[in-house]
Design a protein around this motif. Structure first.
Motif, PDB file in Angstrom:
ATOM      1  N   LYS A   1       0.733   7.087  14.029  1.00 28.56           N
ATOM      2  CA  LYS A   1       0.725   6.757  12.602  1.00 28.56           C
ATOM      3  C   LYS A   1      -0.433   7.451  11.882  1.00 28.56           C
ATOM      4  O   LYS A   1      -0.268   7.956  10.769  1.00 28.56           O
ATOM      5  N   LYS A   2      -1.599   7.501  12.522  1.00 27.15           N
ATOM      6  CA  LYS A   2      -2.773   8.155  11.913  1.00 27.15           C
ATOM      7  C   LYS A   2      -2.479   9.610  11.603  1.00 27.15           C
ATOM      8  O   LYS A   2      -2.774  10.109  10.517  1.00 27.15           O
TER       9      LYS A   2
ATOM     10  N   ILE B   1       0.155  10.003   8.789  1.00 25.99           N
ATOM     11  CA  ILE B   1      -0.386   9.748   7.447  1.00 25.99           C
ATOM     12  C   ILE B   1      -1.063  10.993   6.893  1.00 25.99           C
ATOM     13  O   ILE B   1      -0.882  11.349   5.721  1.00 25.99           O
ATOM     14  N   LYS B   2      -1.820  11.673   7.718  1.00 24.67           N
ATOM     15  CA  LYS B   2      -2.480  12.912   7.267  1.00 24.67           C
ATOM     16  C   LYS B   2      -1.440  13.953   6.867  1.00 24.67           C
ATOM     17  O   LYS B   2      -1.609  14.668   5.872  1.00 24.67           O
TER      18      LYS B   2
ATOM     19  N   LYS C   1       1.570  13.308   5.754  1.00 24.63           N
ATOM     20  CA  LYS C   1       2.214  12.848   4.515  1.00 24.63           C
ATOM     21  C   LYS C   1       1.368  13.220   3.295  1.00 24.63           C
ATOM     22  O   LYS C   1       1.895  13.683   2.275  1.00 24.63           O
TER      23      LYS C   1
ATOM     24  N   ASP D   1       2.778   4.241  -4.082  1.00 24.96           N
ATOM     25  CA  ASP D   1       3.440   4.094  -2.789  1.00 24.96           C
ATOM     26  C   ASP D   1       4.177   2.758  -2.782  1.00 24.96           C
ATOM     27  O   ASP D   1       3.560   1.695  -2.792  1.00 24.96           O
TER      28      ASP D   1
ATOM     29  N   CYS E   1       4.058  -0.306   0.566  1.00 26.91           N
ATOM     30  CA  CYS E   1       2.881   0.357   1.153  1.00 26.91           C
ATOM     31  C   CYS E   1       2.422  -0.257   2.470  1.00 26.91           C
ATOM     32  O   CYS E   1       1.476   0.235   3.087  1.00 26.91           O
TER      33      CYS E   1
ATOM     34  N   ASP F   1      -2.610   1.997   4.780  1.00 27.22           N
ATOM     35  CA  ASP F   1      -3.368   3.115   5.365  1.00 27.22           C
ATOM     36  C   ASP F   1      -3.059   4.452   4.700  1.00 27.22           C
ATOM     37  O   ASP F   1      -3.945   5.294   4.555  1.00 27.22           O
ATOM     38  N   PHE F   2      -1.811   4.653   4.288  1.00 30.35           N
ATOM     39  CA  PHE F   2      -1.464   5.873   3.560  1.00 30.35           C
ATOM     40  C   PHE F   2      -2.197   5.940   2.228  1.00 30.35           C
ATOM     41  O   PHE F   2      -2.714   6.992   1.827  1.00 30.35           O
TER      42      PHE F   2
ATOM     43  N   GLU G   1      -5.886   6.984   2.751  1.00 27.69           N
ATOM     44  CA  GLU G   1      -6.041   8.422   2.991  1.00 27.69           C
ATOM     45  C   GLU G   1      -5.818   9.215   1.709  1.00 27.69           C
ATOM     46  O   GLU G   1      -6.569  10.169   1.416  1.00 27.69           O
TER      47      GLU G   1
ATOM     48  N   TRP H   1       8.181   5.388   2.033  1.00 24.02           N
ATOM     49  CA  TRP H   1       8.261   5.710   3.455  1.00 24.02           C
ATOM     50  C   TRP H   1       9.034   4.592   4.167  1.00 24.02           C
ATOM     51  O   TRP H   1       8.511   3.527   4.417  1.00 24.02           O
TER      52      TRP H   1
END
Length: 283
Positions: free
Chosen positions: A72-73, A76-77, A79, A95, A98, A102-103, A106, A152
């Protein structure tokens, strides 16, 4: 859109919460599946009452959850990198759905004025603890407010689909970008697992899309599908859950094999486990 009970595509089961069975009805015009019976809005929240609903927690209790959050980390980057590629001058981002935020964190760290909407209260509390802005509803927002709107794995959960899409268009600036990620029921892993395919996830997933579905639904509001991208990890994640549905346990080796095969088939057929759709207003 007309969905007739005689146009049954598949009978599927809620493996996560209720263990109830549902039919997927097919609409040929939109190449779209609809969960039937369609849950009443008053009872729909009960189908989300599970500790295993991973997108609403930051939990890392099991090896599976640890893998999920590790991937997931990185996702997210990627995305945020995607939205940056469409808007060099970073502006207002919404978002929708959401999750735990976390998205948004970032995106905010990379210069976006980020806002989130999350109807699940426990997930929303986690988002608010991360110093990002959230809203209680979408209806009160002004038209033409956002440069980018992202969903998402959210659109499949929305009860009033056509009305919701109209509202998304209204909230987007004329030059804005809408990014939608949803599962694809025409992928290899969907065809392989059939009724055990985890991304059907009834009745939480009310709608089940193909590329034609998305193109047609958004063309109805004068939006143009400009790009379709694969979500590479989804085939592995969904295959792991599907193996559990099918056999009662997670078979990592089999799931990795099916996930890899799904991505390889996707390279040729352009049908991946999940797609990211980039949409713009027609000019």
């Amino acid at each position: 859109m007309n969905f007739k009970e005689e146009n049954k595509f598949l009978i599927v089961k809620d493996y996560s919460v209720s263990k109830e069975t549902f039919a997927l009805l097919y609409n040929k015009e939109y190449d779209l599946l609809k969960t039937h019976p369609f849950p009443d809005l008053s009872v729909l929240p009960k189908y989300y009452e599970s500790e295993d609903y991973i997108s609403h927690t930051d939990g890392k209790r099991t090896f599976f959850e640890k893998i999920y959050h590790f991937v997931k980390k990185r996702a997210i980057k990627n995305k945020v990198k995607l939205i940056n590629s469409y808007h060099k001058n970073k502006g207002a981002l919404l978002d929708v759905g959401c999750g735990t935020g976390d998205f948004l964190v970032e995106a905010q760290n990379q210069g976006w004025k980020a806002t989130g909407y999350e109807p699940n209260e426990s997930a929303k509390k986690l988002t608010n603890s991360k110093n990002v802005s959230t809203i209680d509803n979408l209806v009160s927002l002004s038209a033409n407010s956002f440069d980018v709107i992202t969903l998402w794995h959210v659109l499949e959960h929305v009860p009033n689909l056509e009305e919701y899409i109209k509202n998304l268009k209204k909230l987007l600036k004329p030059s804005g970008t809408l990014i939608v990620a949803v599962p694809n029921y025409k992928s290899y892993d969907a065809i392989y697992y059939k009724r055990h395919w985890a991304a059907y996830d009834v009745p939480r997933h009310l709608w089940h899309f193909s590329k034609k579905s998305i193109k047609r639904l958004f063309s109805d509001v004068d939006m143009n599908l400009t790009c379709v991208l694969p979500m590479w990890f989804d085939s592995f994640y969904v295959s792991m859950l599907s193996e559990k549905h099918k056999t009662g346990k997670i078979n990592f080796i089999k799931a990795i094999f099916i996930g890899l095969r799904s991505n390889c088939v996707g390279l040729f057929k352009k049908e991946f486990s999940s797609h990211i759709y980039v949409l713009k207003n027609n000019k």
